[in-house]
Each structure stands twice: as structure tokens, then as C-alpha cells.
Design a protein around this motif. Structure first.
Motif, PDB file in Angstrom:
ATOM      1  N   THR A   1       0.832  -1.206   0.000  1.00 34.49           N
ATOM      2  CA  THR A   1       0.000   0.000   0.000  1.00 34.49           C
ATOM      3  C   THR A   1       0.864   1.253   0.000  1.00 34.49           C
ATOM      4  OG1 THR A   1      -1.732  -1.174   1.222  1.00 34.49           O
ATOM      5  CG2 THR A   1      -1.832   1.234   1.218  1.00 34.49           C
ATOM      6  N   PHE A   2       1.938   1.237   0.791  1.00 34.86           N
ATOM      7  CA  PHE A   2       2.862   2.372   0.809  1.00 34.86           C
ATOM      8  C   PHE A   2       3.454   2.599  -0.577  1.00 34.86           C
ATOM      9  CE2 PHE A   2       7.068   4.234   1.183  1.00 34.86           C
ATOM     10  CZ  PHE A   2       6.873   5.292   2.055  1.00 34.86           C
ATOM     11  N   ALA A   3       3.858   1.521  -1.237  1.00 36.26           N
ATOM     12  CA  ALA A   3       4.456   1.640  -2.568  1.00 36.26           C
ATOM     13  C   ALA A   3       3.460   2.207  -3.575  1.00 36.26           C
ATOM     14  CB  ALA A   3       4.957   0.274  -3.033  1.00 36.26           C
ATOM     15  N   VAL A   4       2.220   1.736  -3.518  1.00 35.77           N
ATOM     16  CA  VAL A   4       1.194   2.231  -4.444  1.00 35.77           C
ATOM     17  C   VAL A   4       0.903   3.708  -4.177  1.00 35.77           C
ATOM     18  CG1 VAL A   4      -1.238   2.040  -5.090  1.00 35.77           C
ATOM     19  CG2 VAL A   4       0.147  -0.027  -4.812  1.00 35.77           C
ATOM     20  N   MET A   5       0.823   4.080  -2.898  1.00 37.53           N
ATOM     21  CA  MET A   5       0.570   5.484  -2.556  1.00 37.53           C
ATOM     22  C   MET A   5       1.697   6.380  -3.059  1.00 37.53           C
ATOM     23  SD  MET A   5      -0.927   5.118   1.334  1.00 37.53           S
ATOM     24  CE  MET A   5      -0.902   6.901   1.599  1.00 37.53           C
ATOM     25  N   MET A   6       2.935   5.919  -2.923  1.00 38.41           N
ATOM     26  CA  MET A   6       4.066   6.709  -3.406  1.00 38.41           C
ATOM     27  C   MET A   6       3.986   6.891  -4.922  1.00 38.41           C
ATOM     28  SD  MET A   6       8.185   6.036  -3.055  1.00 38.41           S
ATOM     29  CE  MET A   6       8.253   6.431  -1.309  1.00 38.41           C
ATOM     30  N   ALA A   7       3.644   5.817  -5.622  1.00 39.63           N
ATOM     31  CA  ALA A   7       3.575   5.888  -7.080  1.00 39.63           C
ATOM     32  C   ALA A   7       2.443   6.796  -7.552  1.00 39.63           C
ATOM     33  CB  ALA A   7       3.398   4.483  -7.656  1.00 39.63           C
ATOM     34  N   LEU A   8       1.270   6.665  -6.938  1.00 38.24           N
ATOM     35  CA  LEU A   8       0.106   7.419  -7.391  1.00 38.24           C
ATOM     36  C   LEU A   8       0.147   8.885  -6.970  1.00 38.24           C
ATOM     37  CD1 LEU A   8      -2.781   4.853  -6.774  1.00 38.24           C
ATOM     38  CD2 LEU A   8      -1.592   5.384  -8.908  1.00 38.24           C
ATOM     39  N   LEU A   9       0.600   9.141  -5.760  1.00 38.96           N
ATOM     40  CA  LEU A   9       0.563  10.506  -5.256  1.00 38.96           C
ATOM     41  C   LEU A   9       1.726  11.351  -5.746  1.00 38.96           C
ATOM     42  CD1 LEU A   9      -0.558   9.978  -1.555  1.00 38.96           C
ATOM     43  CD2 LEU A   9      -1.950  10.609  -3.527  1.00 38.96           C
ATOM     44  N   HIS A  10       2.876  10.706  -5.998  1.00 36.93           N
ATOM     45  CA  HIS A  10       4.073  11.492  -6.277  1.00 36.93           C
ATOM     46  C   HIS A  10       4.729  11.184  -7.616  1.00 36.93           C
ATOM     47  CE1 HIS A  10       3.701  13.033  -2.278  1.00 36.93           C
ATOM     48  NE2 HIS A  10       3.749  11.832  -1.760  1.00 36.93           N
TER      49      HIS A  10
END
Length: 204
Positions: free
Chosen positions: A50-59
Motif C-alpha cells: 500500500t505504501f508503494a502504491v501510494m508513493m507511485a500514485l501521489l508522487h
């Protein structure tokens, strides 16, 4: 469309907080589920993804997302192993034992379950688990082990119990996540400000 610096900052702070919360949550689950490593491992893997997906999508930082898998491994191992090893250090009983039998003896299996005999000559009811062929102890070897008198945590070889080392790996991995999130936040803000939000641009 221009993005407010405050919006980018909030997103970055949110990602950092989620990273620290994920590490803390996995560690807490490991404490609550002592003896059931599959539970904190499952929770930890889900939170790391989830952290990895959030980093990819948000930034828009896909290469950083890939690199974040390295500290994620330290976080996962540290959070899952810290609780049982801390329990062994706090309440465990240290004994010198001799291996008297190995379930893998005479087979091609690398999954060893050692029967141990204590210094008093009695056979311990719990078996020592060792997975792997390289460096596996042999029947007749003398070992120092730490076992849990409450039998909630599997016994381990004394030299392998290092709660402080697990905690250091956990904190170090989370700090690295934080630095990556800050870099990703800055990078994502710059890309949005320049209007480089197309799928192709996100990969560059």
C-alpha cells in the motif's frame, strides 16, 4: 494545472505518517500474534504494498517506488521478528543442549526438526526448527538455545536472538522510507507544476 505547495506538502506528510504507522502496526500485530508469524507477515506485506502504491500514485515516482522495496524488507523482517525475539530475551530460559535426532536425517529435505536433550539428561518436548542445508547443525552437536517457558514463541539458537538488531533494522528502514517520501513529494510537486502528468511522463 498548478498544484499548491501546501497540497503537495500534505500529501507527503500523509505518506510519511502512513509509513511510520505501518511499521508500528505490523510490530503491534506481531506482539498480539506471538507464535503465528503468518499473521504479521500478511499484514506487513499488505501495508508495504500500500505504501508503494501510494508513493507511485501521489508522487509520480515509480523508480523510487521500486527502490522502496529494499527498506520495506528491513521493516518487514524487523517488525515481524522483533516481538518474538524481545519476548525470548525478556522471559526466555537459556540452556545448553545436545542434538539427539534430526527429522531430515537420511532424506533430501532441508527442513530440520531437531530433538534436543538438556543438561539434566531429559529430552525437551519442543523441537528446534532449522530450514536450510547450509550451516545446519548435526546430530551430536552442542548448542545454546533460548526457549520460552510459556511456549508462545518457538525456541531459537541463542546467537540468533537479537531484538536490538531487529529494532535497528526496523527504525532504519522506516527512516529510509521517510527520506524517499520527501524526495518523491518534491519530485511529484515539480512534475505537477510543469504539467507532466501523462502516463508516459510519469515513467521518465
Amino acid at each position: 494545472m498548478a498544484v499548491s505547495p501546501w497540497t503537495s506538502a500534505r500529501r507527503t506528510v500523509g505518506l510519511v505518517v502512513f509509513g511510520w504507522a505501518s511499521a508500528a502496526a505490523t510490530t503491534c500485530v506481531a506482539y498480539l500474534a506471538l507464535g503465528y508469524e503468518a499473521v504479521p507477515i500478511s499484514v506487513g506485506v499488505l501495508l508495504c504494498l500500500t505504501f508503494a502504491v501510494m508513493m507511485a500514485l501521489l508522487h509520480r515516482a515509480f523508480w523510487l517506488t521500486v527502490l522502496s522495496a529494499v527498506p520495506a524488507l528491513f521493516i518487514l523482517v524487523g517488525s515481524v521478528q522483533y516481538a518474538p525475539e524481545a519476548a525470548l530475551e525478556q522471559r526466555g530460559v537459556r540452556e545448553t543442549v545436545v542434538i539427539v535426532a534430526d527429522t531430515a536425517a537420511g532424506t533430501s529435505s532441508d527442513n530440520h526438526r531437531f530433538t534436543l536433550r538438556g543438561a539434566d539428561g531429559r529430552t525437551l518436548p519442543e523441537k528446534l526448527q532449522f530450514n536450510g542445508g547450509l550451516g545446519a547443525p548435526k546430530v551430536g552437536d552442542r548448542l545454546d538455545i533460548i526457549r520460552d517457558p510459556e511456549s508462545a514463541v518457538p525456541m531459537e539458537q541463542a546467537d540468533d536472538v537479537d531484538a536490538a538488531g531487529r529494532l535497528s533494522g526496523l527504525v532504519g528502514g522506516t527512516v529510509t522510507w521517510t527520506l524517499m517520501a520527501l524526495l518523491a513529494g518534491w519530485r511529484g510537486h515539480v512534475r505537477r507544476r510543469r504539467g507532466r502528468d501523462s502516463p508516459l511522463a510519469q515513467l521518465l
